[in-house]
Write a protein that holds these residues in place. Structure first.
Motif, PDB file in Angstrom:
ATOM      1  N   GLN A  26       0.831  -1.202   0.000  1.00  0.00           N
ATOM      2  CA  GLN A  26       0.000   0.000   0.000  1.00  0.00           C
ATOM      3  C   GLN A  26       0.871   1.259   0.000  1.00  0.00           C
ATOM      4  N   CYS A  27       0.500   2.203  -0.869  1.00  0.00           N
ATOM      5  CA  CYS A  27       1.231   3.460  -0.952  1.00  0.00           C
ATOM      6  C   CYS A  27       0.380   4.490  -1.671  1.00  0.00           C
ATOM      7  N   PHE A  28       0.702   5.751  -1.428  1.00  0.00           N
ATOM      8  CA  PHE A  28      -0.027   6.878  -1.992  1.00  0.00           C
ATOM      9  C   PHE A  28       0.984   7.849  -2.577  1.00  0.00           C
ATOM     10  N   SER A 133       3.945  -1.284   3.782  1.00  0.00           N
ATOM     11  CA  SER A 133       3.259   0.009   3.852  1.00  0.00           C
ATOM     12  C   SER A 133       4.216   1.141   3.534  1.00  0.00           C
ATOM     13  N   GLY A 134       3.894   1.879   2.459  1.00  0.00           N
ATOM     14  CA  GLY A 134       4.786   2.918   1.974  1.00  0.00           C
ATOM     15  C   GLY A 134       4.260   4.324   2.166  1.00  0.00           C
ATOM     16  N   VAL A 135       4.611   5.193   1.244  1.00  0.00           N
ATOM     17  CA  VAL A 135       4.344   6.626   1.323  1.00  0.00           C
ATOM     18  C   VAL A 135       2.854   6.900   1.553  1.00  0.00           C
ATOM     19  N   GLY A 136       2.557   7.736   2.546  1.00  0.00           N
ATOM     20  CA  GLY A 136       1.198   8.221   2.759  1.00  0.00           C
ATOM     21  C   GLY A 136       0.223   7.229   3.348  1.00  0.00           C
ATOM     22  N   ALA A 137       0.697   6.051   3.770  1.00  0.00           N
ATOM     23  CA  ALA A 137      -0.219   5.007   4.242  1.00  0.00           C
ATOM     24  C   ALA A 137       0.010   4.636   5.703  1.00  0.00           C
ATOM     25  N   THR A 138       0.691   5.493   6.456  1.00  0.00           N
ATOM     26  CA  THR A 138       1.048   5.158   7.836  1.00  0.00           C
ATOM     27  C   THR A 138      -0.169   4.836   8.687  1.00  0.00           C
ATOM     28  N   TYR A 139      -1.182   5.698   8.650  1.00  0.00           N
ATOM     29  CA  TYR A 139      -2.351   5.480   9.502  1.00  0.00           C
ATOM     30  C   TYR A 139      -3.059   4.180   9.149  1.00  0.00           C
ATOM     31  N   PHE A 140      -3.148   3.888   7.883  1.00  0.00           N
ATOM     32  CA  PHE A 140      -3.794   2.644   7.448  1.00  0.00           C
ATOM     33  C   PHE A 140      -3.003   1.434   7.942  1.00  0.00           C
TER      34      PHE A 140
END
Length: 536
Positions: A26-28, A133-140
């Protein structure tokens, strides 16, 4: 805004070979944020694992073209920037605060809260063994770990110099190691943004995570706190030594995650618009045969001013150099068709018709080694392709880690970094490129760096670490038992007598008071040196 819940692939959660994994990545973010993760997914699929990318809606075609399942967890990244006037203007002007303000806005926070329910539903259906878990997906990632008890490993493209030796993102360097305080401030701001999201998302997740289960001491988005298990970092050790002194041992620099040249070229021939087309490859080859090694100019997902101004800037730079060039369209869609409204455009268009090739996209791994110099923004994906090519770079940063990467190539001696793209002129850029083109030492050093970068197989290392972790920690039940023990310990602490809790908290307060004391002391010192009375 509404979330697309499109997904492709088998989400049945059926029984599979126990040696094979079900993996969510997962990443954004931009293409440069996503493509390394897609490359990682492709390698895992080749090993027989079931992989699904949870990403931004506009990157579905890239993932699916490479044979991966895809779920549109996040909104279309490019569409959001193009249609949100304040966000686009901030990027055009190089206004970091304005750009961050959009990504921490109430509007986006509400959208993220709406995405959590479908996210949890799709995870339950896919039943992953592990999440990267990559960029922008920390909370998820925190939701997956603590609400669904799914192991989550960080997949980083960059980090920070946590020893305080310098400030990240091009921010001012502070003396006496005080850059650590700046890093701490940035982390606190990001954590607080997640905390605000958690306050409205708990209605979906069924529990409050931040402030209790997830604190600053175990938050996976931290640079300073060691990861719970380990994080993967898509950089080589030689780069990390320069960029990230003091890095934790369990942040593992694997080397770059790259779609190889042959794969990118094959995709272009098949008509994959992310890499070009058979026709664009033919035009590219013809141009290279005629003109030799060009100066490449491309800024990926970045913009500076209007697309017309960027096109004019790029062409003027090449004309001043009187050197053949290739200009990539990128997010700004640079094109000679944008010119014609200025008196100087006629000469620039004439030069372009003789010595410049415009392409919407191109396979970087195939193109870069055939260039004389690479002018780019220094995004993570472009940086790694450039360093692997053996060709010097000139990095014109816009935001975030792009400034770190400009610092990196200066320290490596394989190129030059400039000030922010929005602040340089074509004359200044032309002089910088000319200095690189004429410097034998820089060209030789670029080749040396490339030898080490291409020696590593970052993807193979990353996949091997993930497989071993699942085998040793996840399938044995050790990981989930450890998580449950942490939860019991947290609950025990919540029930301990008030006197014990105050004693434990006082240690942290002493540290905080010490930091404040140091800061005030330095403030007084500098004020007195300047002959001023502070707080007057």
């Amino acid at each position: 805004m509404s979330l697309s819940t499109k997904s492709t692939g088998d989400f049945s959660g059926s029984e599979t070979d126990p040696s094979k994994l079900r993996v969510v990545i997962q990443c954004f973010g931009s293409r440069g944020d996503v493509q390394p993760h897609v490359a990682l997914g492709v390698a895992m699929k080749k090993r027989g694992h079931e992989v699904c990318i949870f990403g931004s809606a506009n990157h579905g075609p890239l993932a699916e073209s490479m044979g991966l399942s895809f779920y549109a967890l996040f909104e279309d990244f490019e569409h959001s920037i193009r249609t949100h006037a304040d966000c686009l203007e901030s990027m055009q002007n190089g206004n970091l605060q304005g750009f961050i303000r959009y990504f921490t806005s109430d509007e986006l926070r509400q959208l993220r809260a709406e995405q959590i329910g479908p996210y949890m539903k799709n995870l339950r259906e896919f039943q992953p063994d592990i999440i990267l878990s990559g960029v922008g997906a920390t909370y998820f990632g925190e939701i997956a770990r603590h609400c669904l008890k799914i192991p989550v490993i960080g997949s980083r493209l960059s980090s920070a110099p946590i020893d305080g030796s310098r400030s990240p993102w091009g921010l001012p360097h502070l003396p006496f190691g005080m850059s650590k305080l700046l890093i701490n401030f940035l982390e606190k701001s990001a954590y607080d943004a997640d905390l605000k999201l958690d306050k409205i998302a708990c209605e979906v997740t069924g529990r409050r995570l931040y402030g209790k289960v997830v604190t600053r001491k175990n938050w996976s988005g931290s640079w300073q706190v060691p990861p719970r298990d380990f994080d993967l970092l898509a950089m080589s050790p030689q780069l990390c030594e320069v960029l990230y002194p003091g890095q934790h041992e369990n942040v593992v620099p694997t080397g770059a995650w790259v779609l190889q040249s042959a794969a990118q070229t094959a995709e272009a021939k098949k008509g994959n618009a992310n890499f070009g087309s058979a026709e664009s490859l033919k035009n590219l080859e013809g141009f290279l045969q005629t003109h030799g090694a060009p100066v490449y100019m491309g800024w990926g997902s970045m913009v500076s001013g209007t697309p017309t101004e960027m096109t004019r800037f790029a062409l003027k730079t090449l004309k001043l150099l009187d050197h053949p060039g290739i200009i990539l369209g990128g997010f700004a869609r640079l094109s000679p068709d944008l010119l014609g409204g200025d008196r100087s455009d006629e000469e620039l268009l004439k030069f372009a018709s003789e010595k410049v090739l415009f392409l919407p996209t191109a396979p970087h791994e195939a193109l870069f080694p055939r260039c004389a110099c690479l002018v780019h923004h220094g995004g993570a994906g472009t940086l790694n392709a450039a360093l692997r090519s053996g060709v010097p770079s000139v990095i014109t940063p816009v935001f975030f880690d792009q400034f770190d990467h400009a610092f990196l190539i200066e320290k490596l001696g394989s190129g030059k970094g400039t000030q922010q793209l929005q602040k340089i002129t074509a004359e200044q850029l032309a002089r910088t490129v000319e200095s690189v083109l004429s410097d034998e030492k820089v060209r030789a050093r670029a080749k040396e760096v490339a030898q080490e970068e291409t020696r590593l197989n970052g993807i193979e290392t990353a996949v091997g670490l993930v497989e071993k972790f699942v085998s040793d920690k996840v399938r044995t039940g050790e990981w989930v038992r450890s998580l449950e023990e942490e939860e019991k310990e947290r609950q025990r602490r919540e029930k301990e007598p008030l006197t014990e809790r105050l004693t434990r908290v006082s240690g942290g307060l002493q540290g905080a008071f010490a930091v404040v004391a140091v800061f005030v002391s330095l403030l007084l010192f500098f004020a007195l040196q300047a002959g001023q009375t502070p707080f007057a």
